[in-house]
Motif scaffolding. Structure first.
Motif, PDB file in Angstrom:
ATOM      1  N   THR A  95      -1.436   6.816   2.934  1.00 23.62           N
ATOM      2  CA  THR A  95      -1.112   5.719   3.843  1.00 23.62           C
ATOM      3  C   THR A  95       0.396   5.549   3.892  1.00 23.62           C
ATOM      4  N   PHE A  96       0.844   4.690   4.791  1.00 28.06           N
ATOM      5  CA  PHE A  96       2.249   4.309   4.861  1.00 28.06           C
ATOM      6  C   PHE A  96       2.550   3.429   3.644  1.00 28.06           C
ATOM      7  N   ALA A  97       3.761   3.567   3.110  1.00 28.03           N
ATOM      8  CA  ALA A  97       4.129   2.886   1.868  1.00 28.03           C
ATOM      9  C   ALA A  97       3.942   1.373   1.929  1.00 28.03           C
ATOM     10  N   ALA A  98       4.043   0.783   3.131  1.00 34.97           N
ATOM     11  CA  ALA A  98       3.967  -0.680   3.251  1.00 34.97           C
ATOM     12  C   ALA A  98       2.668  -1.234   2.673  1.00 34.97           C
ATOM     13  N   THR A  99       1.569  -0.467   2.769  1.00 31.64           N
ATOM     14  CA  THR A  99       0.287  -0.928   2.231  1.00 31.64           C
ATOM     15  C   THR A  99       0.430  -1.249   0.744  1.00 31.64           C
ATOM     16  N   ALA A 100       1.097  -0.364   0.017  1.00 30.62           N
ATOM     17  CA  ALA A 100       1.256  -0.556  -1.425  1.00 30.62           C
ATOM     18  C   ALA A 100       2.441  -1.464  -1.750  1.00 30.62           C
ATOM     19  N   PHE A 101       3.484  -1.429  -0.914  1.00 28.33           N
ATOM     20  CA  PHE A 101       4.632  -2.321  -1.151  1.00 28.33           C
ATOM     21  C   PHE A 101       4.155  -3.779  -1.237  1.00 28.33           C
ATOM     22  N   ALA A 102       3.262  -4.151  -0.317  1.00 28.65           N
ATOM     23  CA  ALA A 102       2.821  -5.553  -0.248  1.00 28.65           C
ATOM     24  C   ALA A 102       2.182  -5.982  -1.575  1.00 28.65           C
ATOM     25  N   GLY A 161       3.749  -8.916  -7.562  1.00 24.16           N
ATOM     26  CA  GLY A 161       3.791  -8.566  -8.975  1.00 24.16           C
ATOM     27  C   GLY A 161       2.515  -7.891  -9.446  1.00 24.16           C
ATOM     28  N   ALA A 162       1.672  -7.502  -8.494  1.00 26.09           N
ATOM     29  CA  ALA A 162       0.417  -6.825  -8.843  1.00 26.09           C
ATOM     30  C   ALA A 162       0.643  -5.309  -8.853  1.00 26.09           C
ATOM     31  N   THR A 163      -0.319  -4.564  -9.371  1.00 25.22           N
ATOM     32  CA  THR A 163      -0.195  -3.111  -9.502  1.00 25.22           C
ATOM     33  C   THR A 163      -1.082  -2.402  -8.500  1.00 25.22           C
ATOM     34  N   PRO A 164      -0.507  -1.531  -7.653  1.00 24.77           N
ATOM     35  CA  PRO A 164      -1.358  -0.714  -6.793  1.00 24.77           C
ATOM     36  C   PRO A 164      -1.959   0.444  -7.589  1.00 24.77           C
ATOM     37  N   VAL A 165      -3.259   0.642  -7.476  1.00 27.37           N
ATOM     38  CA  VAL A 165      -3.913   1.817  -8.050  1.00 27.37           C
ATOM     39  C   VAL A 165      -4.257   2.722  -6.872  1.00 27.37           C
ATOM     40  N   LEU A 222       2.868  10.827  -4.759  1.00 24.51           N
ATOM     41  CA  LEU A 222       3.996  11.767  -4.856  1.00 24.51           C
ATOM     42  C   LEU A 222       5.327  11.087  -4.545  1.00 24.51           C
ATOM     43  N   GLN A 223       5.302   9.806  -4.223  1.00 21.35           N
ATOM     44  CA  GLN A 223       6.532   9.081  -3.912  1.00 21.35           C
ATOM     45  C   GLN A 223       7.208   8.646  -5.215  1.00 21.35           C
ATOM     46  N   PRO A 224       8.509   8.931  -5.335  1.00 26.41           N
ATOM     47  CA  PRO A 224       9.223   8.548  -6.570  1.00 26.41           C
ATOM     48  C   PRO A 224       8.996   7.072  -6.940  1.00 26.41           C
ATOM     49  N   VAL A 225       8.965   6.196  -5.944  1.00 25.32           N
ATOM     50  CA  VAL A 225       8.870   4.764  -6.239  1.00 25.32           C
ATOM     51  C   VAL A 225       7.517   4.398  -6.878  1.00 25.32           C
ATOM     52  N   PHE A 226       6.506   5.232  -6.659  1.00 25.77           N
ATOM     53  CA  PHE A 226       5.187   4.949  -7.257  1.00 25.77           C
ATOM     54  C   PHE A 226       4.838   5.941  -8.370  1.00 25.77           C
ATOM     55  N   ALA A 227       5.885   6.546  -8.972  1.00 26.56           N
ATOM     56  CA  ALA A 227       5.663   7.578  -9.994  1.00 26.56           C
ATOM     57  C   ALA A 227       4.785   7.076 -11.137  1.00 26.56           C
TER      58      ALA A 227
END
Ligand code: PLP
Length: 377
Positions: A84-91, A96-100, A328-333
Motif C-alpha cells: 500500500t501507499f505509506a500513508a496507510t501505515a503513517f496514520a 503512537g501505535a505499531t503497524p504490523v 522494504l521501506q527504511p522507515v518501517f525497518a
C-alpha cells in the motif's frame, strides 16, 4: 503542464468544475466552512451509501482521525497490508501505535488466511491487534466481506482505506467504501479519480464516530461562544472552495469509471503478449480501474518493469512502479511483518500504465507499442 506528455492519471478540470470554483469564491465562503462542504458530504454519502460523511483536508487526515475514533492509542497494534501507499501505515504511527505489516494474495488484497494467522499469533504473544486497515489497491476491491468477518472473530475494528477506489463496487453492487467496515476513508488528492487538488473524507454509519471526527478536525472547539478546548484538536477540515470542486467532479464519477474500465480493457486487447497480465477484477467485486496494473512474468521478462519505466519516460510517457512494499521501506525497518512474497513479487513484476479516462486510442496504441518493443528487446 506539458500537453504532449502522456501522464499516469492527470487531474482534469472541466468547464463546470471551473465554474463551480468561481461560484464558491464569489459566494465569499473562502474558508474551511461553508455551504459547499455539506453539499459535497451529502453527495458522497449518497454515492457510497453511508449515513455520515466528514470532509477533511486529506485522506491521511481521515485515516488518522478514523483510527483515533476507533479507539487506537499509544502502543496498540494495527494490521496494515504491506502492499500500500505509506500513508496507510503513517496514520497508525501518528497515534503512537505499531503497524504490523501483512502480505496480500494474488488479487493484491490483504490475504485473508495470513490475516487470520497474524491475528492468532498476535493474540498468542499477548499483543492482540485492535484494528485492521484493508486497502483497495489501485481501485480493485479488497476481499471486504471475508476480511470483515475475520476482524469480527478476532475483535478487531476495521477502517477501510478506499483512497484509491471511489466508484468501485462489491458483487452486490454496493460501493466498497460503505461496505461493512466501521468507517472508510476516501482521498481526493491530485491524481485520484475525483480530485480537489488535496482533500479526503471519512464515511461511516456510526453517528458518534462521525461527530467525534468532525469535532477533532475543527480544533476540538467546544460549542460555546468563546474558544473553549477540553481536548487536543486538529486543523483537518476541507476548504469550502475545494468542496465545490469535489461536488462538481463527483457528477462525472460514473462516466470516469466507465472510461477508465474501457482503457483497461483496451490494454488487455493491445497487450495480448505471453508473460503479460493486465489485472482483472476479483471474483467479489468490480474495480474503478483507477490505475491499470500490468504484471510482467519475471520468468519470461526479467526486470522488464524497470526497463519499461525508463523507456516509456524517454518517450514522454509517465508510468509508475506499484507501491514498494512497506516492509522494504527504511522507515518501517523494525515493523513486525507476516509475509508470503506476493507484495515483493508485485513490486518486481508490476507496472502501472497511464490510466486516465481521457486517453485517446492513438495514445493507448503508442504506449503499448513501446511496451511491446521493450519486451521484444
Ligand atoms: C492517496 C492514498 C492515501 C492518502 O490520501 P491523501 O489524500 O493523499 O492524504 C492513503 N492511502 C492510499 C492507499 C492512497 O492511495
Amino acid at each position: 503542464m506539458d500537453v504532449s506528455r502522456i501522464l499516469l492519471s492527470p487531474p482534469k478540470a472541466s468547464r463546470q468544475d471551473v465554474q463551480a470554483v468561481v461560484e464558491a469564491l464569489q459566494s465569499g465562503w473562502i474558508a474551511p466552512a461553508g455551504p459547499h462542504i455539506a453539499l459535497f458530504e451529502d453527495a458522497i454519502s449518497r454515492t457510497v451509501g453511508t449515513e455520515h460523511a466528514v470532509a477533511l483536508s486529506s485522506g491521511t487526515a481521515a485515516l488518522h482521525l478514523g483510527l483515533k475514533a476507533l479507539g487506537i492509542q499509544e502502543d496498540d497494534v494495527v494490521i496494515v497490508p504491506t502492499a500500500t501507499f505509506a500513508a496507510t501505515a503513517f496514520a497508525v504511527t501518528y497515534l503512537g501505535a505499531t503497524p504490523v505489516l501483512v502480505d496480500v494474495d494474488s488479487t493484491w488484497s490483504l490475504d485473508p488466511a495470513l490475516l487470520e494467522e497474524t491475528a492468532r499469533d498476535l493474540q498468542r504473544r499477548g499483543t492482540p491487534a485492535k484494528a485492521v486497515i484493508p486497502v483497495d489497491l489501485f481501485g480493485s476491491p479488497a476481499n471486504h466481506d471475508e476480511l470483515n468477518s475475520i476482524a469480527r472473530r478476532f475483535d478487531m475494528k476495521t477502517l477501510a482505506d478506499c483512497a484509491e477506489s471511489l466508484g468501485a463496487t462489491l458483487q452486490t453492487g454496493a460501493p466498497v467504501a460503505g461496505s461493512g467496515a466501521h468507517a472508510s476513508v476516501l482521498s481526493f488528492n491530485g491524481n485520484k479519480i475525483v480530485s480537489t487538488s488535496g482533500g479526503g473524507m471519512l464515511v461511516t454509519n456510526d453517528k458518534d464516530l462521525a461527530e467525534k471526527v468532525r469535532f477533532w478536525a475543527t480544533q476540538s472547539r467546544e460549542p460555546v461562544h468563546w474558544y473553549e478546548h477540553r481536548e487536543i484538536g486538529y486543523n483537518y477540515r476541507l476548504s469550502n472552495v475545494l468542496a465545490a470542486l469535489g461536488f462538481s467532479q463527483l457528477q462525472r464519477l460514473e462516466e470516469e469509471v466507465q472510461l477508465r474500465r474501457s482503457v483497461r480493457d483496451r490494454y488487455r486487447e493491445l497487450l495480448d503478449v505471453p508473460g503479460v497480465t493486465v489485472q482483472v477484477d476479483p471474483p467479489w467485486g468490480t474495480s474503478n480501474a483507477w490505475l491499470t496494473l500490468v504484471t510482467l512474468d519475471a520468468g519470461v521478462h526479467p526486470q522488464a518493469n524497470q526497463r519499461l519505466i525508463f523507456e516509456l519516460e524517454r518517450c514522454g510517457i509517465e508510468a509508475r512502479l506499484p507501491w514498494k512494499p512497506l516492509h522494504l521501506q527504511p522507515v518501517f525497518a523494525s515493523a513486525p511483518r507476516y509475509l508470503n512474497g506476493a507484495a515483493e513479487r508485485l513490486f518486481k513484476e508490476g507496472i502501472c500504465l497511464p490510466s486516465a479516462g481521457s486517453l485517446s486510442d492513438r495514445e493507448l496504441v503508442s504506449v503499448c507499442g513501446v511496451v511491446r518493443q521493450v519486451l521484444r528487446s
